[in-house]
Design a protein around this motif. Structure first.
Motif, short mmCIF file in Angstrom:
data_model
loop_
_atom_site.label_atom_id
_atom_site.label_comp_id
_atom_site.label_asym_id
_atom_site.label_seq_id
_atom_site.Cartn_x
_atom_site.Cartn_y
_atom_site.Cartn_z
N ALA A 181 0.85 -1.20 0.00
CA ALA A 181 0.00 0.00 0.00
C ALA A 181 0.88 1.23 0.00
O ALA A 181 1.93 1.25 0.63
CB ALA A 181 -0.86 -0.02 1.24
N GLN A 186 3.00 9.01 -0.87
CA GLN A 186 3.08 8.29 -2.14
C GLN A 186 1.76 8.29 -2.87
O GLN A 186 1.71 8.47 -4.10
CB GLN A 186 3.56 6.85 -1.88
CG GLN A 186 4.98 6.78 -1.35
CD GLN A 186 5.32 5.47 -0.67
OE1 GLN A 186 4.51 4.55 -0.62
NE2 GLN A 186 6.54 5.38 -0.13
N GLY A 224 9.98 9.66 7.94
CA GLY A 224 9.70 8.22 7.88
C GLY A 224 8.43 7.88 7.12
O GLY A 224 7.90 6.79 7.26
N LYS A 227 9.11 9.21 1.63
CA LYS A 227 9.35 10.19 0.56
C LYS A 227 10.37 9.65 -0.46
O LYS A 227 10.28 9.94 -1.64
CB LYS A 227 9.84 11.53 1.15
CG LYS A 227 8.78 12.21 2.01
CD LYS A 227 9.20 13.57 2.49
CE LYS A 227 10.19 13.55 3.62
NZ LYS A 227 9.69 12.99 4.87
N THR A 228 11.33 8.86 0.02
CA THR A 228 12.38 8.36 -0.89
C THR A 228 11.77 7.57 -2.05
O THR A 228 12.09 7.82 -3.22
CB THR A 228 13.37 7.46 -0.12
OG1 THR A 228 13.68 8.10 1.11
CG2 THR A 228 14.62 7.20 -0.90
N ASP A 543 17.57 6.26 7.59
CA ASP A 543 16.50 5.34 7.95
C ASP A 543 17.07 4.10 8.63
O ASP A 543 17.58 3.20 7.97
CB ASP A 543 15.75 4.95 6.66
CG ASP A 543 14.56 4.05 6.92
OD1 ASP A 543 13.75 4.39 7.81
OD2 ASP A 543 14.44 3.00 6.27
N ARG A 571 9.54 5.25 12.55
CA ARG A 571 9.47 5.33 11.08
C ARG A 571 8.49 4.32 10.50
O ARG A 571 8.24 3.28 11.10
CB ARG A 571 10.88 5.14 10.49
CG ARG A 571 11.80 6.26 10.95
CD ARG A 571 13.17 6.12 10.41
NE ARG A 571 13.27 6.44 8.99
CZ ARG A 571 13.18 7.67 8.50
NH1 ARG A 571 12.96 8.70 9.29
NH2 ARG A 571 13.31 7.89 7.20
#
Ligand code: ATP
Length: 699
Positions: A181, A186, A224, A227-228, A543, A571
């Motif tokens: 999910a 995102q 956390g 976003k990456t 992270d 996170r």
């Protein structure tokens, strides 16, 4: 029981601590699909078929007012059916998919409801795409309103392939990583960045004004929150598309640049990128000294190295990098020294600023902007990402975009269109994660802080005042490198030998060699190090999955610094983390910013789990700093803790020294030591002939 296992227990995912409304909300720290579906890393199991209501993403659409999520589930099923039914039909752009659905107005309303429910706010910042001149002449009243946008959210990672035609290999890499999910950031940004038709722009304003594919974007989302992945997936998709279609006459030149403030974060992004690009042909490379990027007319393809093996021997290997990741300092230096030229970067059409507020802070601003200025591709799109972003960053972004546009038009005579500039805010802007417990602990003196930290280190003796005990692994932040080193030596023997002793505690700071930094990071990630003492070097972006706690041994110098430091725990929605801030008398004048941000996080918790918000009195009594004082504190921190403070006020600096010995004991020891030295140095008194005489004192 194995002490390692006992002590390194990770924070546990728990939905029960959060109310129903928040329990599925990643921005509230409860997005824990990996925890909800502990299937991560089991190949093939993460696939959702859109009809499974237990799948996290669908569940979180499902949580709303009855029936509201139905159209999305229909959309999901429909796209999956196409995928299964026919390869050709599988890849459908969003608009095509929307067109098939019974009622697009319902869909728009649903999109709005979903985004609102998840506290995602999307604003188009330049709807009129005004020329610089017009905007200067415009009075505030005449400026066009900035409309809110409601793109259709992504409801499952599995839908990326049918909806946006991402490569099957990228989709399977995502699946293999266990992503099922999307998190809130995102679900909102992936459709914005992947939709080639910009169909989310209001009909009256889109098309011609939107220019070529893509947008410029500012995204603020909690620490956390994923976003990456939100910026990597579109980059990989776009780079692969460019490679395959050769739209830019691809000869292996860089197509995207990601800037991040520290080497640790750069290497983490590269690792994530490599996991996503396996088998796609896209290369993600960490820029290193001595590297040479492939240039437009590089004919000697034989010397092109595998991008993964960066040169370290001093021989300049030509490297093919589709996505280049670097700190701003290194790229700036290589551009300045002509090791890389702007011609090498002519195909770069995406620039990502991760932790953008730091990259545009005075410390890195010049380096970041100089890189930005060296990118002359008229189709360059920029996106900025962080958990905190002041309005000054928005201003700076707008003025930089305008300046660049003007330069390209005037100096290079290029026909360049202004791209839509979109701002995405997830949750409460600039706030700390609310799924960890925040504690402010008054320790009066430096020694008190050390004692409090020791109590946290030895859970059996933890006093109730300090709040919940801290389970390793945890991070301890100090204001300076010297203090990190001093604290490390002070605590070195605090972990018993049978539990691993000194190997369990380490220090990481910018004065260590790259190899030493890498080794500490690896050992901490593996769980070999339990207590890592560090500076703000590790406060951004890094992270560490199982970090149970963060201790601010020295208070952070801004509320943003607090948000990022404590964001190393809790996170991906994990609950059970603890953030303890120790403060002494000396910190009192500077505590307001920390107390404010803690109060907001605690209020969210109170709403979420009925916890007690018991530090309002502190907020009411702490003094407020002026803007100048704030700026000064942000730059320098508490002066007595710095080398500068040692010269300016040696007495306060002595008090601020990290040591378990009290001033009285230290003085007594010093006196004794001086007496011994004095005795040794005192030579016997002699007369000319060498005979000793008795000294009878001065008159
Ligand atoms: N869709 C997802 N489902 C489950 N876990 C996810 C998802 N997306 C990201 N994660 C995980 O969440 C963690 C945090 O992600 P990431 O490092 O991207 O956060 P971030 O928003 O960049 O945080 P920061 O602001 O601190 O840099 C990572 O371990 C990542 O693997």
């Amino acid at each position: 029981m194995d002490p390692l296992k006992l002590l390194s227990r990770a924070t546990k995912p728990s939905k029960s601590r959060l109310p129903a409304g928040l329990s599925n909300s990643p921005s509230q720290g409860a997005q824990a699909s990996k925890d909800v579906n502990p299937r991560k890393r089991k190949r093939g199991e993460g696939v959702t078929d859109g009809s499974n209501d237990n799948v996290f993403g669908l569940e979180f659409f499902h949580h709303n007012a009855a029936g509201a999520s139905q159209p999305f589930r229909n959309a999901s099923r429909q796209s999956k059916v196409s995928q299964d039914g026919s390869e050709g039909l599988a890849a459908k752009p969003e608009t095509a998919l929307s067109a098939e659905l019974p009622n697009s107005t319902t869909l728009d309303g649903e999109a709005k409801a979903v985004l609102n429910r998840h506290k995602v706010k999307i604003t188009w910042l330049n709807p009129g795409v005004l020329s610089q001149k017009d905007s200067r002449n415009c009075s505030a009243k005449r400026k066009p309103a900035k409309p809110a946008l409601y793109p259709h959210p992504l409801h499952s990672i599995g839908d990326l392939q049918p909806r946006f035609d991402i490569s099957r290999k990228l989709a399977s890499n995502l699946d293999e990583q266990g992503y099922v999910a999307p998190t809130e950031v995102q679900l909102a940004t992936l459709p914005l960045l992947l939709d080639r038709t910009d169909s989310f722009l209001p009909r009256s304003l889109d098309a011609t004004e939107s220019g070529p594919y893509g947008l410029d974007m500012l995204t603020v989302a909690p620490t956390g929150s994923g976003k990456t992945l939100a910026f990597l997936v579109p980059l990989v998709h776009k780079a692969r598309h460019q490679r395959r279609t050769k739209v830019v006459g691809d000869n292996g030149q860089a197509k995207a640049i990601i800037l991040a403030p520290t080497k640790e974060l750069v290497s983490q992004i590269v690792n994530e990128g490599r996991k996503l690009t396996q088998g796609t042909g896209v290369r993600v490379v960490q820029l290193r000294k001595g590297m040479r990027l492939i240039a437009r007319n590089d004919s000697d393809r034989g010397t092109v190295a595998a991008a993964a093996d960066a040169p370290s021997s001093g021989v300049r290997t030509i490297v093919r990098a589709d996505i280049l990741v670097s700190t701003p300092g290194l790229l700036h230096a290589m551009l300045r020294d002509d090791e890389i030229s702007s011609a090498d970067l002519v195909n770069v059409s995406s620039l990502i600023l991760d932790e953008a507020d730091v990259l545009l802070d005075p410390l890195f601003r010049e380096q970041t902007l100089s890189t930005w200025d060296n990118l002359n591709n008229p189709e360059l799109r920029v996106s900025l990402w962080s958990a905190t972003m002041g309005s000054n960053i928005e201003e700076l972004t707008r003025s930089t975009l305008e300046r660049r546009l003007k330069r390209l038009r005037e100096q290079h005579g290029l026909q360049v269109e202004e791209a839509p500039l979109i701002r995405v805010v997830v949750g409460l802007k600039d706030s700390a994660v609310s799924n960890v417990q925040h504690r402010l602990v008054y320790a009066a003196t430096e020694q008190g802080k050390l004692m409090a930290l020791r109590q946290l280190l030895h859970p059996t003796s933890t006093s109730k005042d300090i709040g919940p005990s801290l389970l390793p692994p945890f991070l301890v932040f100090t204001q300076t490198i010297e203090r990190a080193i001093a604290l490390h030596s002070e605590l070195l023997y605090d972990i018993p030998a049978e539990a691993g002793g000194i190997s369990r505690i380490a220090v990481l700071h910018a004065d260590l060699s790259d190899t030493a930094r890498d080794s500490v990071m690896t050992r901490f990630r593996k769980g070999e190090i339990w207590v890592l003492i560090t500076t703000d070097l590790l406060s951004r972006g890094v992270d560490f999955r199982g970090v149970n706690g963060v201790v601010n041994y020295d208070i952070p110098t801004s509320s943003a610094a607090y948000v990022h430091r404590v964001g190393r725990t809790g996170r991906a929605g994990r609950v059970g983390g603890v953030a303890v801030t120790l403060y002494s008398r000396e910190d009192m004048p500077y505590m307001k910013h920390v107390a404010n941000v803690v109060a907001i996080a605690q209020k969210q918790q109170v709403r979420a789990d009925g916890g007690v918000d018991n530090q309002q009195w502190l907020l009411d009594t702490l003094p407020k700093l002026s803007k100048q004082e704030k700026e000064k504190f942000k730059k320098g921190g508490i002066e007595s803790r710095t080398a500068r403070g040692k010269d300016a006020d040696p007495k306060s600096a002595r008090r601020a020294r990290i040591s378990s010995k009290s001033g009285y004991v230290r003085r007594a020891e010093n006196n004794r030591r001086s007496a011994i030295i004095g005795n040794r140095q005192r030579a016997p008194l002699t007369v000319d002939g060498g005979d000793e005489i008795d000294f009878v004192g001065f008159d």
